[in-house]
Design an enzyme around this catalytic site. Structure first.
Site, PDB file in Angstrom:
ATOM      1  N   ASP A   3      -1.663   6.837   6.054  1.00  0.00           N
ATOM      2  CA  ASP A   3      -2.657   5.995   5.659  1.00  0.00           C
ATOM      3  C   ASP A   3      -2.997   5.185   6.765  1.00  0.00           C
ATOM      4  O   ASP A   3      -2.239   4.145   7.097  1.00  0.00           O
ATOM      5  CB  ASP A   3      -2.371   5.133   4.205  1.00  0.00           C
ATOM      6  CG  ASP A   3      -3.415   4.337   3.699  1.00  0.00           C
ATOM      7  OD1 ASP A   3      -4.236   4.232   4.587  1.00  0.00           O
ATOM      8  OD2 ASP A   3      -3.107   3.530   2.732  1.00  0.00           O
ATOM      9  N   LYS A  62     -12.604  -1.131   6.577  1.00  0.00           N
ATOM     10  CA  LYS A  62     -12.046  -2.176   7.268  1.00  0.00           C
ATOM     11  C   LYS A  62     -12.442  -1.857   8.865  1.00  0.00           C
ATOM     12  O   LYS A  62     -12.849  -2.974   9.267  1.00  0.00           O
ATOM     13  CB  LYS A  62     -10.443  -1.857   7.383  1.00  0.00           C
ATOM     14  CG  LYS A  62      -9.652  -2.222   5.936  1.00  0.00           C
ATOM     15  CD  LYS A  62     -10.261  -1.905   4.733  1.00  0.00           C
ATOM     16  CE  LYS A  62      -9.486  -2.512   3.615  1.00  0.00           C
ATOM     17  NZ  LYS A  62      -8.466  -1.463   2.939  1.00  0.00           N
ATOM     18  N   TRP A 115       0.843  -1.192  -0.072  1.00  0.00           N
ATOM     19  CA  TRP A 115       0.056   0.033   0.009  1.00  0.00           C
ATOM     20  C   TRP A 115       0.929   1.248  -0.073  1.00  0.00           C
ATOM     21  O   TRP A 115       0.557   2.181  -0.529  1.00  0.00           O
ATOM     22  CB  TRP A 115      -0.859   0.091   1.100  1.00  0.00           C
ATOM     23  CG  TRP A 115      -2.353  -1.017   0.952  1.00  0.00           C
ATOM     24  CD1 TRP A 115      -2.695  -1.886   1.766  1.00  0.00           C
ATOM     25  CD2 TRP A 115      -3.150  -1.021  -0.055  1.00  0.00           C
ATOM     26  NE1 TRP A 115      -3.690  -2.583   1.101  1.00  0.00           N
ATOM     27  CE2 TRP A 115      -3.839  -1.847   0.006  1.00  0.00           C
ATOM     28  CE3 TRP A 115      -3.390  -0.283  -1.410  1.00  0.00           C
ATOM     29  CZ2 TRP A 115      -5.013  -2.065  -0.907  1.00  0.00           C
ATOM     30  CZ3 TRP A 115      -4.302  -0.183  -1.909  1.00  0.00           C
ATOM     31  CH2 TRP A 115      -5.002  -1.225  -1.960  1.00  0.00           C
TER      32      TRP A 115
END
Ligand SMILES: *Cc1c(COP(=O)(O)O)cnc(C)c1O
Length: 360
Positions: free
Chosen positions: A172, A196, A102
């Protein structure tokens, strides 16, 4: 039909009480005669829902007043572009710490908008650890330093708050926000997709310190300009109203369960259960450096990978789904966000123990 134990990495399990409340309010939200999906985003009902969700965010995370709380569309992948569009203009360059798939993606996207410097990377180590603070080598004048607090695919989590002095720290936090207390004042900007730990996909949380704006690149779309969105209370465009409503219900549930301290204890206990088992198993293993293991995404491998299909199939027969690892990482992954109860993690551990015994 009974519900499965869903180890999906996201969109992921939500608290059942939240789903039940949403179901009961589906046709008629609190006497309004409307579904939340049918409400004007500028009407009094939705304004109440938005204010409630924002208040819960501020309360749970302890967000100081000099930060704007935005609820936008686009997800974390869009933020990979939106963050540099808004912030990189200050000096034209930014630093990235690369600890997995990511953060690598974030860095690659940012390179379209300015000079990007790799401050540290664990790529040569197969992304199985978080580069330590001592390894971070910042460039001369970055507009910000970006890192990912939890690499959802590799199962690598940063368990400390980086110190980058006066340079704005950007994180993030898509896959571990709301999983433990966070000192927001140590960050310049935090972003996270909701799907999430906070709700359904479609809404992205951006927490941004107000003094950081004013440097947006001229190409920045209005809907993605932080200052403009803050001045319009996230209503430059129609916000993802239903997702914001569900997020509010999830946050209310977290608060009722004891807030982020309680979440931290629960998540610690759940992940320790699996890691202890993995460390004592001759059949399963986790490859992440012990200090950097994720409490949210527990990755593991079978010693004999020809048994992967059987492992997944038998798990599914027992009501446990989505244990296959990401295609990039291979192996298995159990995503155990806030909404995953301890009992479900125990069920998985017992299944793994029995599977190992059967194949010893
Ligand atoms: C899931 C995830 C993303 C991608 O989110 P999208 O909603 O697909 O944009 C980005 N970063 C991290 C850490 C994630 O877990």
């Amino acid at each position: 039909m009974s519900r499965v134990i869903n180890f999906s990495s996201g969109p992921a399990s939500l608290p059942e009480t939240v789903l039940r409340q949403a179901a009961s309010e589906m046709l008629n939200w609190q006497g309004s005669g409307m579904s939340v999906m049918e409400m004007s985003h500028r009407g009094p009902e939705f304004m109440h829902i938005l204010a409630n969700t924002q208040a819960l965010l501020k309360n749970l995370l302890g967000i100081p007043d000099n930060y704007a709380v935005l609820l936008l569309q686009g997800g974390a992948i869009a933020e990979n572009a939106i963050v540099p569009m808004n912030l990189i203009g200050k000096t034209g360059q930014a630093d990235y710490v690369v600890s997995g798939t990511w953060s690598l993606k974030s860095q690659q996207e940012a390179a379209r908008y300015g000079q990007v410097h790799t401050a540290a990377t664990s790529e040569a180590l197969g992304f199985q650890c978080m580069p330590s603070q001592a390894e971070w080598k910042l460039s001369d004048d970055p507009s910000y330093v970006h890192f990912c607090s939890n690499e959802t695919i590799g199962g690598v989590e940063c368990h400390w708050t980086p110190d980058v002095g006066d340079i704005p720290l950007v994180a993030d936090m898509s896959s571990n926000i709301m999983s433990r207390p966070v000192d927001v004042s140590r960050y310049g900007l935090i972003y996270a997709g909701a799907q999430k730990n906070m709700g359904p996909s479609g809404v992205t949380l951006v927490i941004v310190r107000r003094d950081l704006w004013g440097h947006a690149l001229p190409i920045t779309p209005s809907a993605f300009n932080y200052q403009l969105q803050a001045e319009h209370d996230s209503m430059v465009n129609t916000p993802p109203t239903y997702a914001i409503y569900i997020m509010g219900l999830v946050l209310q549930h977290i608060q009722q369960e004891g807030g982020l301290k309680a979440m931290a204890e629960l998540n610690q206990a759940k992940s320790a259960l699996l890691y202890d088992f993995l460390d004592h198993s001759a059949f399963f293993s986790n490859r992440v450096a012990p200090a950097d293991r994720s409490r949210m995404n527990v990755t593991f491998f079978l010693r004999d990978e020809t048994l992967n299909a059987e492992f997944l199939q038998d798990a599914e027969a027992q009501g446990m789904v989505q244990l296959r690892g990401h295609r990039i990482a291979g192996g298995m992954r159990a995503s155990i966000y806030n909404a995953m109860p301890l009992s479900a993690v125990q069920t998985l551990r017992d299944y793994m123990f029995a599977f190992e015994k059967r194949h010893a």
